[in-house]
Design a protein around this motif. Structure first.
Motif, PDB file in Angstrom:
ATOM      1  N   LEU A  33       0.853  -1.193   0.000  1.00 23.13           N
ATOM      2  CA  LEU A  33       0.000   0.000   0.000  1.00 23.13           C
ATOM      3  C   LEU A  33       0.887   1.241   0.000  1.00 23.13           C
ATOM      4  N   MET A  34       0.436   2.248  -0.705  1.00 26.24           N
ATOM      5  CA  MET A  34       1.260   3.436  -0.876  1.00 26.24           C
ATOM      6  C   MET A  34       0.478   4.712  -0.544  1.00 26.24           C
ATOM      7  N   VAL A  84      -4.263   8.544   2.422  1.00 21.49           N
ATOM      8  CA  VAL A  84      -3.543   9.828   2.407  1.00 21.49           C
ATOM      9  C   VAL A  84      -3.053  10.041   3.839  1.00 21.49           C
ATOM     10  N   LEU A  85      -1.771   9.794   4.002  1.00 15.01           N
ATOM     11  CA  LEU A  85      -1.213   9.716   5.349  1.00 15.01           C
ATOM     12  C   LEU A  85      -1.398  11.020   6.121  1.00 15.01           C
ATOM     13  N   PRO A 122       7.278   9.341  -0.710  1.00 11.55           N
ATOM     14  CA  PRO A 122       6.175   9.013   0.213  1.00 11.55           C
ATOM     15  C   PRO A 122       6.274   7.615   0.828  1.00 11.55           C
ATOM     16  N   PHE A 123       5.495   7.460   1.850  1.00 11.86           N
ATOM     17  CA  PHE A 123       5.454   6.229   2.634  1.00 11.86           C
ATOM     18  C   PHE A 123       4.855   5.074   1.831  1.00 11.86           C
ATOM     19  N   ALA A 124       5.479   3.920   1.930  1.00 14.67           N
ATOM     20  CA  ALA A 124       4.928   2.692   1.349  1.00 14.67           C
ATOM     21  C   ALA A 124       5.114   1.565   2.350  1.00 14.67           C
ATOM     22  N   ILE A 125       4.185   0.651   2.361  1.00  6.80           N
ATOM     23  CA  ILE A 125       4.240  -0.484   3.284  1.00  6.80           C
ATOM     24  C   ILE A 125       3.847  -1.747   2.541  1.00  6.80           C
ATOM     25  N   SER A 126       4.665  -2.762   2.675  1.00  2.59           N
ATOM     26  CA  SER A 126       4.400  -4.046   2.038  1.00  2.59           C
ATOM     27  C   SER A 126       4.268  -5.098   3.131  1.00  2.59           C
ATOM     28  N   THR A 140       0.954   0.882  -9.313  1.00  6.24           N
ATOM     29  CA  THR A 140       1.592   2.046  -9.926  1.00  6.24           C
ATOM     30  C   THR A 140       1.337   3.270  -9.035  1.00  6.24           C
ATOM     31  N   TRP A 141       2.269   4.196  -9.104  1.00  7.10           N
ATOM     32  CA  TRP A 141       2.104   5.475  -8.420  1.00  7.10           C
ATOM     33  C   TRP A 141       3.001   6.526  -9.067  1.00  7.10           C
TER      34      TRP A 141
END
Lengths: 304, 304
Positions: free
Chosen positions: A44-45, A51-52, A126-130, B122-123
């Motif tokens: 998730l991005m 929207v963080l 930006p923040f990304a979490i896998s 994608t982003w």
């Protein structure tokens, strides 16, 4: 950031009977006595899946795990562990990162999931979490997408649409419901709805080499779908929106007509289960109105 | 992009005896008869772990898997499967994404690793890739960080420093070497060097509640380390650089003095194994010169 954060994280992660070796070594060691494991991963991005800057970071961490638990639910697998890797903007605070894990760990505790490990990184973006989730099949095996048969009924849990208002963060993955139904009934196929009901229905049909007819008046439309289409008329009718919204994280199931009757009548799980249509031999997706007329239904939803 | 890409990917992934169900369902199903599994994850990001515009994307895909295989090697675990999630800039071409997977799949084939699944997104930001690798312990169990004992010898494979010139892309994860050594000798502890020899040595020592003395003249310094420090004098001496470079992806092992002698004498693996020091009771990390004088060695390397 990494060493301070990892030291904190090690204090936050409870022990788990299947986690032999957790955070602190080069890899985690899990006990999986069933000799098979189910694995799924979602990334998730920021700006795409949330929207963080506009939300509580706890909800982001919760969602990152929840979407993976929903995939395990779709396979009727019992969740065991999660591995979490993050890319954090250099401008973010340690508190924000901690809050993300707090939200994730809270949901993990609810579902008996151990946080087995992961990777912590910083960058100028930006923040990304896998999250990768690992589960175990039950004695009944996994629930696949390719088992629907012509004549089967399409069942869905819950209701659809309006997810952006609340549900995309707050949904409860249908893990227990899937395990319960899989144990008690003969489910032929299943998946979860992440990208849009009509799009995910079309994927299930494709894997099962069937077509599907959906009864327009039977699709359960959420109260939030009605609220949302009032705000934004570009979304079309509540039904249009419910068929294409995505992030509903409900289950689609394929079962025989007889099993469908029993499931609906038994009310064996705490959420509504609704018959919305049937699998047919002719490939394609069809929407049937109350007069019984069918028209082609274009699969719509979120393409990544 | 997702559906076209996933359709292509499904044609590229060979079958694997332990992959019961791969790409195309909500999750993958793996056969893991050992009833334990080893799991590790690393996320690599454009501009941090590679510069995508300056390199062949195949090398990026290869590296993303290789760093995870190095972690499995550090545990002396046999690799089984990988799950790959990516965030791709909207401006990137499908060919670039395919090339990343081609590089990854080539290394996967070399090490008998199945590509079990993942997630494609994608982003509008730079490329990131998160790989989770799943392995199986051998009958000898996993190799941990916490088993080094006072009096043990520190062995390392290969040589250190200069990784930016080539090795951070082209290194060969020490999977076979770790499995071979673990089978034939009594290894007390081990890890891989990803962040810097001195930093990773200090981590191993911390987990084992020991100190370490490193013999300055014994540290194997790569030819690329000598080349690199000539270019960039800020890196200090070749030894300074070799102790702090990172991305060497070699193994650190703790073994008894007697086992160390046998391993070095036997030359049982194809790469050099060097005795660089010993574990001591006094906490801390020490560098010993040829006169036998010790001075404190500050752990240095890459902090994420």
């Amino acid at each position: 950031m990494e060493s301070e954060f990892v030291a904190w994280l090690r204090t936050q992660v409870p022990s788990h009977p299947q986690l032999i070796l957790g955070i602190g070594d080069d890899a985690a060691l899990l006990s999986l006595p069933s000799s098979q494991c189910v694995v799924t991963s979602d990334m998730l991005m920021d700006g795409v899946d949330f929207v963080l800057s506009d939300c509580d970071p706890r909800r982001v961490g919760r969602k990152a795990l929840a979407v993976n638990l929903s995939d395990l639910a779709a396979m009727a697998a019992k969740p065991v562990a999660a591995i979490v890797s993050i890319a954090v903007p250099t401008t973010a605070s340690l508190d924000m990162t901690k809050a993300i894990y707090e939200g994730l760990l809270e949901l993990a505790a609810e579902f008996g999931v151990s946080l087995a490990g992961g990777d912590t990184n910083t960058w100028k973006h930006p923040f990304a979490i896998s999250v990768t989730a690992i589960g175990e099949p039950t004695d009944r095996g996994v629930l696949r997408r390719n088992g629907a048969r012509v004549g089967d009924v399409i069942l869905v849990t819950g209701s659809f649409g309006g997810s952006i208002l609340r549900k995309h963060f707050d949904f409860r993955p249908r893990v227990n419901e899937a395990l319960d139904l899989h144990l008690r009934y003969d489910l032929h196929a299943g998946m979860d709805v992440s990208d849009g009901l009509s799009l995910d229905l079309s994927r299930l049909a494709l894997e099962s080499a069937c077509g599907e007819i959906v009864d327009a008046s039977h699709v359960p439309i959420s109260a939030d779908a009605y609220r949302l289409v009032e705000f934004d008329q570009r979304l079309g009718s509540p039904l249009d929106h419910a068929l294409s919204d995505g992030e509903d994280f409900e289950l689609i199931l394929a079962v025989s007509a007889e099993t469908a009757e029993r499931i609906v009548a038994d009310r064996s799980i705490d959420i509504p289960v609704t018959r919305i249509g049937e699998f047919v031999a002719e490939p394609g997706l069809w929407l049937r109105d109350e007069a019984g007329e069918c028209q082609s239904l274009a699969p719509r939803g979120y393409e990544h």
